[in-house]
Motif scaffolding. Structure first.
Motif, PDB file in Angstrom:
ATOM      1  N   ALA A 105       0.687  -1.225   0.119  1.00 13.98           N
ATOM      2  CA  ALA A 105      -0.098  -0.002   0.243  1.00 13.98           C
ATOM      3  C   ALA A 105       0.762   1.355   0.018  1.00 13.98           C
ATOM      4  CB  ALA A 105      -0.914  -0.060   1.207  1.00 13.98           C
ATOM      5  N   THR A 106       1.894   1.173   0.912  1.00 11.92           N
ATOM      6  CA  THR A 106       2.923   2.346   0.854  1.00 11.92           C
ATOM      7  C   THR A 106       3.450   2.488  -0.482  1.00 11.92           C
ATOM      8  OG1 THR A 106       3.311   2.003   3.024  1.00 11.92           O
ATOM      9  CG2 THR A 106       4.790   3.456   1.929  1.00 11.92           C
ATOM     10  N   GLU A 107       4.101   1.636  -1.244  1.00  9.19           N
ATOM     11  CA  GLU A 107       4.623   1.809  -2.512  1.00  9.19           C
ATOM     12  C   GLU A 107       3.713   2.380  -3.537  1.00  9.19           C
ATOM     13  OE1 GLU A 107       7.709   1.579  -3.438  1.00  9.19           O
ATOM     14  OE2 GLU A 107       8.645   1.024  -1.801  1.00  9.19           O
ATOM     15  N   VAL A 108       2.382   1.758  -3.517  1.00  4.76           N
ATOM     16  CA  VAL A 108       1.286   2.229  -4.403  1.00  4.76           C
ATOM     17  C   VAL A 108       1.065   3.786  -3.967  1.00  4.76           C
ATOM     18  CG1 VAL A 108      -0.958   2.047  -5.167  1.00  4.76           C
ATOM     19  CG2 VAL A 108       0.266   0.133  -4.689  1.00  4.76           C
ATOM     20  N   ALA A 109       1.071   4.126  -2.804  1.00  2.00           N
ATOM     21  CA  ALA A 109       0.797   5.530  -2.429  1.00  2.00           C
ATOM     22  C   ALA A 109       1.929   6.384  -2.908  1.00  2.00           C
ATOM     23  CB  ALA A 109       0.413   5.587  -0.952  1.00  2.00           C
ATOM     24  N   LEU A 110       3.003   5.978  -2.820  1.00  4.49           N
ATOM     25  CA  LEU A 110       4.373   6.842  -3.287  1.00  4.49           C
ATOM     26  C   LEU A 110       4.288   7.098  -4.759  1.00  4.49           C
ATOM     27  CD1 LEU A 110       7.023   4.985  -1.326  1.00  4.49           C
ATOM     28  CD2 LEU A 110       6.560   7.334  -1.234  1.00  4.49           C
ATOM     29  N   ARG A 111       3.909   5.872  -5.632  1.00  7.72           N
ATOM     30  CA  ARG A 111       3.615   6.148  -7.041  1.00  7.72           C
ATOM     31  C   ARG A 111       2.552   7.005  -7.285  1.00  7.72           C
ATOM     32  NH1 ARG A 111       6.337   1.554  -5.914  1.00  7.72           N
ATOM     33  NH2 ARG A 111       7.684   0.371  -7.334  1.00  7.72           N
ATOM     34  N   LEU A 112       1.760   6.906  -6.613  1.00  2.00           N
ATOM     35  CA  LEU A 112       0.327   7.969  -7.161  1.00  2.00           C
ATOM     36  C   LEU A 112       0.763   9.145  -6.868  1.00  2.00           C
ATOM     37  CD1 LEU A 112      -2.696   6.013  -5.333  1.00  2.00           C
ATOM     38  CD2 LEU A 112      -2.323   6.230  -7.705  1.00  2.00           C
ATOM     39  N   GLU A 113       1.612   9.494  -5.733  1.00  2.45           N
ATOM     40  CA  GLU A 113       1.837  11.012  -5.584  1.00  2.45           C
ATOM     41  C   GLU A 113       2.901  11.412  -6.706  1.00  2.45           C
ATOM     42  OE1 GLU A 113       3.248  12.444  -1.620  1.00  2.45           O
ATOM     43  OE2 GLU A 113       1.427  12.063  -0.860  1.00  2.45           O
ATOM     44  N   ALA A 114       4.067  10.472  -6.939  1.00  4.37           N
ATOM     45  CA  ALA A 114       5.002  10.900  -7.687  1.00  4.37           C
ATOM     46  C   ALA A 114       4.518  10.817  -9.209  1.00  4.37           C
ATOM     47  CB  ALA A 114       6.289   9.940  -7.539  1.00  4.37           C
ATOM     48  N   GLU A 115       3.913  10.038  -9.487  1.00  2.00           N
ATOM     49  CA  GLU A 115       3.648   9.757 -11.109  1.00  2.00           C
ATOM     50  C   GLU A 115       2.482  10.038 -11.344  1.00  2.00           C
ATOM     51  OE1 GLU A 115       4.317   5.577 -12.011  1.00  2.00           O
ATOM     52  OE2 GLU A 115       6.269   5.430 -10.560  1.00  2.00           O
ATOM     53  N   PHE A 116       1.324  10.305 -10.656  1.00  2.00           N
ATOM     54  CA  PHE A 116       0.029  10.657 -10.884  1.00  2.00           C
ATOM     55  C   PHE A 116      -0.447  11.801 -10.151  1.00  2.00           C
ATOM     56  CE2 PHE A 116       0.485   6.036 -11.513  1.00  2.00           C
ATOM     57  CZ  PHE A 116       0.258   6.132 -13.038  1.00  2.00           C
ATOM     58  N   GLY A 117       0.173  12.446  -9.353  1.00  3.50           N
ATOM     59  CA  GLY A 117      -0.147  13.521  -8.611  1.00  3.50           C
ATOM     60  C   GLY A 117      -1.242  13.311  -7.834  1.00  3.50           C
ATOM     61  N   GLN A 118      -1.504  12.250  -7.183  1.00  4.93           N
ATOM     62  CA  GLN A 118      -2.865  11.906  -6.464  1.00  4.93           C
ATOM     63  C   GLN A 118      -2.370  11.778  -4.894  1.00  4.93           C
ATOM     64  OE1 GLN A 118      -4.637   9.287 -10.003  1.00  4.93           O
ATOM     65  NE2 GLN A 118      -5.616   9.181  -7.993  1.00  4.93           N
ATOM     66  N   THR A 119      -2.728  12.422  -3.942  1.00  6.53           N
ATOM     67  CA  THR A 119      -2.937  12.262  -2.514  1.00  6.53           C
ATOM     68  C   THR A 119      -3.845  11.376  -1.814  1.00  6.53           C
ATOM     69  OG1 THR A 119      -1.411  14.269  -2.367  1.00  6.53           O
ATOM     70  CG2 THR A 119      -1.805  13.357  -0.441  1.00  6.53           C
ATOM     71  N   LEU A 120      -3.476  10.557  -1.022  1.00 10.38           N
ATOM     72  CA  LEU A 120      -4.274   9.541  -0.310  1.00 10.38           C
ATOM     73  C   LEU A 120      -5.113  10.513   0.633  1.00 10.38           C
ATOM     74  CD1 LEU A 120      -2.943   6.053   0.348  1.00 10.38           C
ATOM     75  CD2 LEU A 120      -4.305   6.983  -1.637  1.00 10.38           C
ATOM     76  N   ALA A 121      -6.209  10.130   0.778  1.00 10.16           N
ATOM     77  CA  ALA A 121      -7.051  10.806   2.092  1.00 10.16           C
ATOM     78  C   ALA A 121      -6.283  10.058   3.520  1.00 10.16           C
ATOM     79  CB  ALA A 121      -8.577  10.635   2.223  1.00 10.16           C
TER      80      ALA A 121
END
Length: 257
Positions: free
Chosen positions: A103-119
């Motif tokens: 989950a952490t690795e997916v969250a890191l990719r979402l922020e870095a590559e897709f500009g999405q921040t988790l709630a």
């Protein structure tokens, strides 16, 4: 059950409860050897305006024909792409044991590559950065692996008494442990902008408060830590209590990244 999640994420997600206009979409990541159905009881406890999904790892349940993967990149890269499609509602992750790292690795990719921040990111029963450990050697035999699984409380001994079940269950577990044996989260990994909460069981033989507290380095936002009575699989013993705490942290409206 079919939902937007099934259409957008195809084979990667099982929809445990669909919500027409979710306030938050919660994605759950199973433990090593775990399956999406591990979270099958959660819908009865999660608030009605939270859509609930569980990740379907390759090589098990209804993906048993898909090749197993044993590196974090093979798992986190396609999952991040699939999760990037969830732009219609705020997104939160819960990961248990190995699932916390995925989950952490997916969250890191979402922020870095897709500009999405988790709630929110909820990590459970997994030592944080700098505290990871090699659980089993690569040479561990089946009996040693089974003894470890039974000791951790995630598997009933009788499951492995049947050769057919044993042959079905052990390959995915071995693949996940190979993944864990090859993986560490670099200490210089940029912290996330999302709030992070750590959960663990007070009787867990391998994970304690200091090990979970090291997750604080992974967020620039708030970090909280909560312990529950129980072992490594405390969440199977106390799902109502855990989900009540988790849900309370999603009670304030949040915006997607």
């Amino acid at each position: 059950m079919y939902s937007r999640a099934d259409g957008l994420g195809n084979r990667w997600f099982r929809t445990l409860r669909e919500c027409p206009s979710p306030r938050v979409r919660l994605v759950c990541f199973p433990h090593a050897g775990g399956v999406a159905s591990f979270f099958r009881t959660w819908p009865q406890y999660v608030p009605a305006d939270v859509e609930l999904l569980a990740v379907r790892y390759p090589g098990r349940e209804d993906r048993h024909h898909d090749p197993l993967v044993d590196t974090m990149e093979e798992l986190a890269d396609p999952l991040a792409r699939a999760c990037s499609a969830f732009a219609d509602a705020p997104l939160a992750f819960f990961g248990h044991s190995m699932g916390a790292s995925v989950a952490t690795e997916v969250a890191l990719r979402l922020e870095a590559e897709f500009g999405q921040t988790l709630a929110a990111l909820f990590v459970s029963s997994r030592p944080g950065p700098g505290r990871e450990e090699q659980i089993l050697s690569r040479e561990a035999g089946d009996d040693e692996l089974i003894a470890h699984l039974v000791h951790m409380g995630g598997s009933a001994p009788e499951l492995f008494e049947h050769p057919e079940l044993r042959d079905l269950l052990l390959p995915p577990i071995r693949a996940d442990y190979r993944l864990l044996g090859r993986y560490t989260l670099p200490l210089d990994t940029p912290a996330l902008d999302t709030p992070l909460v750590g959960y663990y069981g007070t009787e867990d033989p391998r994970v304690d408060g200091p090990a979970m507290s090291s997750w604080a380095s992974m967020t620039r936002a708030q970090f909280d830590l909560r312990a529950f009575e129980g072992g490594h699989f405390y969440l199977a013993e106390r799902p109502r209590e855990l989900i009540a705490d988790l849900s309370s942290r999603l009670s304030t409206p949040v915006k997607s990244g």
